[in-house]
Design a protein around this motif. Structure first.
Motif, PDB file in Angstrom:
ATOM      1  N   LEU A   1     -18.817 -21.808 -13.782  1.00 44.24           N
ATOM      2  CA  LEU A   1     -18.706 -20.465 -13.219  1.00 44.24           C
ATOM      3  C   LEU A   1     -19.891 -20.187 -12.289  1.00 44.24           C
ATOM      4  CD1 LEU A   1     -17.036 -17.911 -13.110  1.00 44.24           C
ATOM      5  CD2 LEU A   1     -18.429 -16.985 -14.946  1.00 44.24           C
ATOM      6  N   LEU A   2     -21.071 -20.712 -12.653  1.00 45.79           N
ATOM      7  CA  LEU A   2     -22.212 -20.581 -11.736  1.00 45.79           C
ATOM      8  C   LEU A   2     -21.888 -21.313 -10.433  1.00 45.79           C
ATOM      9  CD1 LEU A   2     -25.490 -20.845 -13.838  1.00 45.79           C
ATOM     10  CD2 LEU A   2     -24.174 -18.846 -13.165  1.00 45.79           C
ATOM     11  N   GLU A   3     -21.356 -22.535 -10.560  1.00 46.84           N
ATOM     12  CA  GLU A   3     -21.011 -23.304  -9.348  1.00 46.84           C
ATOM     13  C   GLU A   3     -20.068 -22.491  -8.456  1.00 46.84           C
ATOM     14  OE1 GLU A   3     -22.312 -26.137  -8.351  1.00 46.84           O
ATOM     15  OE2 GLU A   3     -21.086 -26.016  -6.530  1.00 46.84           O
TER      16      GLU A   3
ATOM     17  N   VAL B   1     -13.115 -22.780 -18.497  1.00 43.67           N
ATOM     18  CA  VAL B   1     -14.127 -22.628 -17.447  1.00 43.67           C
ATOM     19  C   VAL B   1     -15.495 -22.840 -18.090  1.00 43.67           C
ATOM     20  CG1 VAL B   1     -15.062 -21.136 -15.656  1.00 43.67           C
ATOM     21  CG2 VAL B   1     -12.693 -20.832 -16.419  1.00 43.67           C
ATOM     22  N   MET B   2     -16.122 -23.998 -17.884  1.00 39.66           N
ATOM     23  CA  MET B   2     -17.437 -24.209 -18.456  1.00 39.66           C
ATOM     24  C   MET B   2     -18.427 -23.209 -17.862  1.00 39.66           C
ATOM     25  SD  MET B   2     -17.068 -26.644 -20.624  1.00 39.66           S
ATOM     26  CE  MET B   2     -18.641 -27.445 -20.973  1.00 39.66           C
ATOM     27  N   PRO B   3     -19.386 -22.720 -18.660  1.00 41.98           N
ATOM     28  CA  PRO B   3     -20.331 -21.734 -18.126  1.00 41.98           C
ATOM     29  C   PRO B   3     -21.017 -22.185 -16.837  1.00 41.98           C
ATOM     30  CG  PRO B   3     -20.453 -21.765 -20.501  1.00 41.98           C
ATOM     31  CD  PRO B   3     -19.518 -22.876 -20.124  1.00 41.98           C
TER      32      PRO B   3
END
Lengths: 71, 71, 71, 71, 71, 71, 71
Positions: free
Chosen positions: F7-9, F2-4
């Motif tokens: 996770l915001l998206e 999970v790219m940082p």
């Protein structure tokens, strides 16, 4: 001329001592680094005047490092 | 005109004094540096008003350095 | 318009005063600088309210400098 | 839309007030700046609650500046 | 999705409140900004618990800003 | 993996909690972000042990953020 | 040679311990990271000498991280 990164290369698989910006001192075997002086240490110990704490394998961010000494 | 890095070049294999951001003063023989003013010192000593601590060979990260003086 | 680096150029071989981030004040003859405002000073003196310390030739890292004044 | 650098351009040869990160307040005539908001001030005065200190011509490093106000 | 700079665009010519890293709170009309979140405020006031100080037009450096709120 | 930023998206239009470098804790609905982790929050509240302050819509500068948690 | 990012790769879906610049210690399962060492942790706990606080899923900004240890 010994380029700073070349000294890290020469210190590979040897014990080094790191001084961090927060005055922590870490000792461990250098097993990796990159161009930003991020480093991987194994068998790492944090040493303060009155105790030694074992940290095992540690990735250190280069911009928290003040100085690096081969031991 | 003496470019800052040229003064480092001229100081190679000579003793210099470094003032770090945390107010530490280090003295040692400059044996290497790079464009970021990361430096390699040999026979390094940390000097405080009441003691001298031998650090041997040290890699210093340039962004912790305030000033550099040839001795 | 006087570009900041042009004022350094104009101050070459003249005495300048530097205020550093740690509130130190240095005075010396500017003999070099680069695009990052790293500077070389000669006959440098550190002045505090109650004493003057002679530092000789000094390389200053630009990012520790708050302000620069020709004297 | 007034771009921040455009306001500096409009303030050229006028008196401005600068707030620095260390809470110093400087006033002087803006005679130059660059893209990093490094600035040249003339007839600069440092003002504190109880005194005014004359600093003459000063180069300020942009990354020590918090805010800039035309006077 | 509201990109952070788009919210600044939407706040143009409106009153905003800025929290700075040194805990200062500024209120003023946003009249400009750039990609680094440097901003121009007009009719700026600095508000503390017990007083309001008028600062008029102010250029703020983006890297001293913690947060921005439309009012 | 999970790219940082992913996770915001995934947290868009959901409530998140932010820890800032000055130890403030903010909660609000994430309505935007950019590659520097600058963020837009709506219905933002600043929570301290003894009070809740309503801040409404807020742009946060990414480099003041320590950590981000979906709620 | 173990590159620092390669050690993160090897630690994926395993429990790691993070030391942050503000001396917080976080433990959690690493589920993502990027080139800046921004990280995603799951089942994160903040441990202090006298308590454990559950934080769930957390995005950490790489430049607040001092060191990373696989557990």
């Amino acid at each position: 001329m010994v380029m700073p990164l070349a000294l890290l290369e020469k210190s590979m698989n040897r014990k080094i001592s790191l001084l961090l910006k927060d005055n922590r001192i870490l000792e461990g075997k250098l097993t990796g680094y990159d161009d930003y002086m991020n480093m991987v240490l194994e068998d790492t110990e944090e040493r303060t005047s009155d105790q030694t704490r074992r940290l095992g394998t540690v990735v250190l961010r280069g911009n928290n490092v003040v100085s690096i000494s081969p031991l």
